[in-house]
Design an enzyme around this catalytic site. Structure first.
Site, PDB file in Angstrom:
ATOM      1  N   LYS A 133       0.834  -1.218   0.000  1.00  0.00           N
ATOM      2  CA  LYS A 133       0.000   0.000   0.000  1.00  0.00           C
ATOM      3  C   LYS A 133       0.862   1.259   0.000  1.00  0.00           C
ATOM      4  O   LYS A 133       0.650   2.166  -0.786  1.00  0.00           O
ATOM      5  CB  LYS A 133      -0.900   0.054   1.249  1.00  0.00           C
ATOM      6  CG  LYS A 133      -1.864  -1.077   1.402  1.00  0.00           C
ATOM      7  CD  LYS A 133      -2.831  -0.822   2.564  1.00  0.00           C
ATOM      8  CE  LYS A 133      -2.183  -0.680   3.921  1.00  0.00           C
ATOM      9  NZ  LYS A 133      -1.547  -1.896   4.456  1.00  0.00           N
ATOM     10  N   ARG A 179      -9.420   1.522   9.036  1.00  0.00           N
ATOM     11  CA  ARG A 179      -9.083   0.127   9.348  1.00  0.00           C
ATOM     12  C   ARG A 179     -10.227  -0.582  10.040  1.00  0.00           C
ATOM     13  O   ARG A 179     -10.136  -1.786  10.279  1.00  0.00           O
ATOM     14  CB  ARG A 179      -7.861   0.090  10.252  1.00  0.00           C
ATOM     15  CG  ARG A 179      -6.531  -0.073   9.505  1.00  0.00           C
ATOM     16  CD  ARG A 179      -5.427   0.006  10.525  1.00  0.00           C
ATOM     17  NE  ARG A 179      -4.257  -0.723  10.180  1.00  0.00           N
ATOM     18  CZ  ARG A 179      -3.156  -0.176   9.660  1.00  0.00           C
ATOM     19  NH1 ARG A 179      -3.137   1.096   9.354  1.00  0.00           N
ATOM     20  NH2 ARG A 179      -2.097  -0.917   9.435  1.00  0.00           N
ATOM     21  N   ARG A 210      11.931  -6.090   5.593  1.00  0.00           N
ATOM     22  CA  ARG A 210      11.588  -4.717   5.225  1.00  0.00           C
ATOM     23  C   ARG A 210      12.394  -3.660   5.989  1.00  0.00           C
ATOM     24  O   ARG A 210      12.623  -3.812   7.186  1.00  0.00           O
ATOM     25  CB  ARG A 210      10.102  -4.542   5.536  1.00  0.00           C
ATOM     26  CG  ARG A 210       9.483  -3.316   5.021  1.00  0.00           C
ATOM     27  CD  ARG A 210       8.042  -3.519   4.818  1.00  0.00           C
ATOM     28  NE  ARG A 210       7.266  -3.487   6.055  1.00  0.00           N
ATOM     29  CZ  ARG A 210       5.998  -3.114   6.091  1.00  0.00           C
ATOM     30  NH1 ARG A 210       5.376  -2.776   4.988  1.00  0.00           N
ATOM     31  NH2 ARG A 210       5.349  -3.120   7.227  1.00  0.00           N
ATOM     32  N   ARG A 229      11.306  -1.454  11.327  1.00  0.00           N
ATOM     33  CA  ARG A 229      10.154  -1.250  12.210  1.00  0.00           C
ATOM     34  C   ARG A 229      10.057  -2.337  13.279  1.00  0.00           C
ATOM     35  O   ARG A 229      10.120  -3.522  12.955  1.00  0.00           O
ATOM     36  CB  ARG A 229       8.868  -1.230  11.379  1.00  0.00           C
ATOM     37  CG  ARG A 229       8.699   0.052  10.608  1.00  0.00           C
ATOM     38  CD  ARG A 229       7.572  -0.016   9.622  1.00  0.00           C
ATOM     39  NE  ARG A 229       6.300  -0.416  10.211  1.00  0.00           N
ATOM     40  CZ  ARG A 229       5.141  -0.318   9.578  1.00  0.00           C
ATOM     41  NH1 ARG A 229       5.106   0.187   8.347  1.00  0.00           N
ATOM     42  NH2 ARG A 229       4.034  -0.717  10.156  1.00  0.00           N
ATOM     43  N   ARG A 274      -0.860  -8.120  13.667  1.00  0.00           N
ATOM     44  CA  ARG A 274      -1.353  -7.171  12.654  1.00  0.00           C
ATOM     45  C   ARG A 274      -2.216  -7.899  11.627  1.00  0.00           C
ATOM     46  O   ARG A 274      -3.230  -7.372  11.162  1.00  0.00           O
ATOM     47  CB  ARG A 274      -0.169  -6.453  11.991  1.00  0.00           C
ATOM     48  CG  ARG A 274       0.505  -5.490  12.963  1.00  0.00           C
ATOM     49  CD  ARG A 274       1.895  -5.111  12.517  1.00  0.00           C
ATOM     50  NE  ARG A 274       1.876  -4.225  11.372  1.00  0.00           N
ATOM     51  CZ  ARG A 274       2.924  -4.037  10.571  1.00  0.00           C
ATOM     52  NH1 ARG A 274       4.052  -4.685  10.796  1.00  0.00           N
ATOM     53  NH2 ARG A 274       2.833  -3.216   9.562  1.00  0.00           N
TER      54      ARG A 274
END
Ligand code: AMP
Length: 221
Positions: A13, A88, A127, A161, A172
């Site tokens: 996203k 969300r 990531r 992160r 998540r």
């Protein structure tokens, strides 16, 4: 044009929203980035949200609704905006619709990036992003061209992160499947939902998004 990106964490996203931000010249509003900035700046909101975010849970609706309601009233959102990470929950989506109605605006398009849970777990584990310009990378699929130097701005500082650790990613994903996925029928019923296979490579996904937008408007000629 007012757009929403929907999809699990690590579905692309943020990457796709950043591309569109340049192409359409309208701002990308990432609630995750806003919260990370609040944590970095050690604001009361940041201090309150840090442990929630690190665990992979969702920040309370009221906080998020206030944050985005204020942001979309800024002048740079006049021509449109791209939402990344909001809404969300159904409560957030309903509040957004109400706010936009009050402003005489609406959501034009909702783009869902569909990615398997296994791929999400693999993607988030590699990531990282540039600490200066926020450009995102992945150790396995999309590393910096020069080792340790950001392709975009030349910085040598990167961020990993905390909520990309496997336990937080599992939470998540759970939040995505139990709460955020309910937005798919919500926007489908409004005739605004388009689903894109997010398993394909970044440029392929981007081409499909551009095609959808082109058919909806003449913005990307
Ligand atoms: P993201 O960068 O979009 O993956 O967001 C990182 C984290 O910020 C999420 O896991 C949540 O803890 C929090 N967050 C971001 N956006 C929202 C939202 N709209 N509602 C609740 N929590 C959010």
């Amino acid at each position: 044009m007012n757009l929403i990106f929907l999809g699990p964490p690590g579905s692309g996203k943020g990457t796709q929203a950043a591309k569109l931000e340049k192409d359409l010249n309208i701002p990308k509003l990432s609630t995750g980035d806003m919260l990370r900035k609040a944590i970095f700046d050690k604001t009361p909101l940041g201090n309150q949200a840090k442990s929630i975010i690190d665990s992979g849970a969702l920040v309370p609706d009221e906080i998020m609704i206030n944050m985005i309601t204020e942001r979309i009233s800024y002048p740079d959102c006049q021509q449109g905006f791209i939402l990344d990470g909001f809404p969300r929950t159904i409560i957030q989506a309903e509040a957004l619709d109400q706010t936009l109605t009050n402003l005489g605006k609406k959501i034009d398009l909702v783009l869902e990036l569909k990615v398997d849970d296994n791929a999400i777990i693999e993607r988030t584990s590699g990531r990282f992003s540039c600490a200066k310009c926020n450009h995102s990378y992945n150790k396995k699929y999309r590393n910096t061209k020069l080792p340790g130097i950001c392709d975009e701005c030349g910085s040598d500082k990167f961020i990993y992160r905390e909520d990309d650790d496997p336990k937080a990613v599992a939470n998540r994903l759970k939040a995505y499947h139990s709460l955020t996925e309910k937005l798919l029928p919500y926007y489908k019923n409004q005739g605004k939902l388009f689903t894109i296979n997010g398993m394909e490579d970044i440029d392929e996904v981007s081409n499909k998004i551009n095609l959808i937008i082109k058919t909806k408007s003449n913005l990307l000629t």
